[in-house]
Design a protein around this motif. Structure first.
Motif, PDB file in Angstrom:
ATOM      1  N   TRP A  14      -1.666   7.565   0.176  1.00  0.00           N
ATOM      2  CA  TRP A  14      -2.240   6.144  -0.216  1.00  0.00           C
ATOM      3  C   TRP A  14      -3.639   5.724  -0.872  1.00  0.00           C
ATOM      4  CZ3 TRP A  14      -6.991   4.496   1.100  1.00  0.00           C
ATOM      5  CH2 TRP A  14      -7.276   3.023   2.104  1.00  0.00           C
ATOM      6  N   VAL A  15      -4.587   6.514  -1.245  1.00  0.00           N
ATOM      7  CA  VAL A  15      -5.766   6.350  -2.010  1.00  0.00           C
ATOM      8  C   VAL A  15      -4.512   6.479  -3.576  1.00  0.00           C
ATOM      9  CG1 VAL A  15      -7.432   7.316  -3.722  1.00  0.00           C
ATOM     10  CG2 VAL A  15      -7.159   7.500  -1.230  1.00  0.00           C
ATOM     11  N   ALA A  16      -4.257   7.167  -3.926  1.00  0.00           N
ATOM     12  CA  ALA A  16      -3.808   6.784  -5.135  1.00  0.00           C
ATOM     13  C   ALA A  16      -2.670   5.140  -5.422  1.00  0.00           C
ATOM     14  CB  ALA A  16      -2.543   7.153  -6.089  1.00  0.00           C
ATOM     15  N   GLY A  17      -2.492   4.314  -4.396  1.00  0.00           N
ATOM     16  CA  GLY A  17      -1.696   3.702  -4.541  1.00  0.00           C
ATOM     17  C   GLY A  17      -2.637   2.275  -4.515  1.00  0.00           C
ATOM     18  N   ARG A  18      -4.199   2.040  -4.134  1.00  0.00           N
ATOM     19  CA  ARG A  18      -4.546   1.414  -3.850  1.00  0.00           C
ATOM     20  C   ARG A  18      -6.254   1.655  -4.397  1.00  0.00           C
ATOM     21  NH1 ARG A  18      -1.856   2.738   0.259  1.00  0.00           N
ATOM     22  NH2 ARG A  18      -1.586   0.842   1.796  1.00  0.00           N
ATOM     23  N   LEU A  19      -6.118   2.211  -5.788  1.00  0.00           N
ATOM     24  CA  LEU A  19      -6.841   2.235  -6.572  1.00  0.00           C
ATOM     25  C   LEU A  19      -7.232   1.247  -7.593  1.00  0.00           C
ATOM     26  CD1 LEU A  19      -7.875   6.649  -7.073  1.00  0.00           C
ATOM     27  CD2 LEU A  19      -9.462   4.708  -6.420  1.00  0.00           C
ATOM     28  N   LEU A  20      -8.341   0.754  -8.309  1.00  0.00           N
ATOM     29  CA  LEU A  20      -7.528   0.597  -9.448  1.00  0.00           C
ATOM     30  C   LEU A  20      -7.630   1.234 -10.435  1.00  0.00           C
ATOM     31  CD1 LEU A  20     -10.020  -2.352  -8.458  1.00  0.00           C
ATOM     32  CD2 LEU A  20      -8.552  -3.175  -8.489  1.00  0.00           C
ATOM     33  N   ASP A  21      -8.191   2.320 -11.107  1.00  0.00           N
ATOM     34  CA  ASP A  21      -8.445   3.211 -12.158  1.00  0.00           C
ATOM     35  C   ASP A  21      -8.198   4.134 -11.530  1.00  0.00           C
ATOM     36  OD1 ASP A  21      -8.963   3.763 -14.139  1.00  0.00           O
ATOM     37  OD2 ASP A  21     -10.947   4.195 -14.087  1.00  0.00           O
TER      38      ASP A  21
END
Length: 185
Positions: A14-21
């Motif tokens: 979930w986090v990896a798919g939403r991080l800008l960087d």
């Protein structure tokens, strides 16, 4: 508390798919606070800060001890959040400015801004509702396939005034198994 590789966290995808960087994931760790490991992503690049919901002060101090000295986890501090159930957050990086809307808050944490009108609820140290059904099932050890007549029973914990429940599954739903129908969602 255990420290695990970041990819072991239940909210990693979930986090990896939403991080800008996504480069900041290189310094991330999974913290097994209770049953499920939560992702702790360091500040860096366009990510100005982060936090993990430690639930209580004792656990929060353990999180501080584990994250202290790691790159990207500077300025560790505790913040108590009151509400129906008080909790303790471990925060790092810059302090979140007061009064940010959901889009600005997402940008502060280095996430893509949510779509206009989409509700954003912090959960598990990040902005979002948590893991997908497939990830939850994998963590629970359930090989659930779409349309499977298997589900978990949820029973209230005796004496709980917080609405806490205990999963007591899996349980076969005879009506779904007999008809071949997919379970209700």
């Amino acid at each position: 508390m255990s420290v695990l590789p970041a990819a072991m966290a239940y909210d990693y995808e979930w986090v990896a798919g939403r991080l800008l960087d996504p480069v900041v994931l290189g310094g991330a760790v999974a913290l097994a606070l209770f049953r499920a490991p939560l992702l702790a992503v360091p500040a860096g690049g366009c990510r100005l800060g982060g936090y993990v919901d430690a639930v209580d002060e004792r656990t929060a101090h353990e999180v501080v001890a584990v994250l202290g000295g790691r790159p990207g986890f500077s300025g560790l501090r505790l913040r108590t959040v009151s509400g129906p159930v008080a909790k303790v957050l471990v925060e790092w990086g810059e302090r979140v400015p007061e009064g940010l809307d959901a889009r600005a808050r997402a940008r502060f944490y280095g996430f893509r801004a949510p779509a206009a009108g989409a509700g954003v609820a912090p959960g598990g140290g990040h902005l979002g509702s948590g893991p997908s059904r497939a990830v939850r099932d994998r963590l629970a050890g359930v090989g659930r396939r779409r349309g499977s007549p298997v589900r978990f029973r949820r029973r209230p914990l005796p004496g709980s005034s917080t609405g806490a429940v205990r999963d007591e599954g899996p349980e076969r739903r005879p009506e779904a198994a007999a008809s071949g129908a997919a379970p209700a969602r």
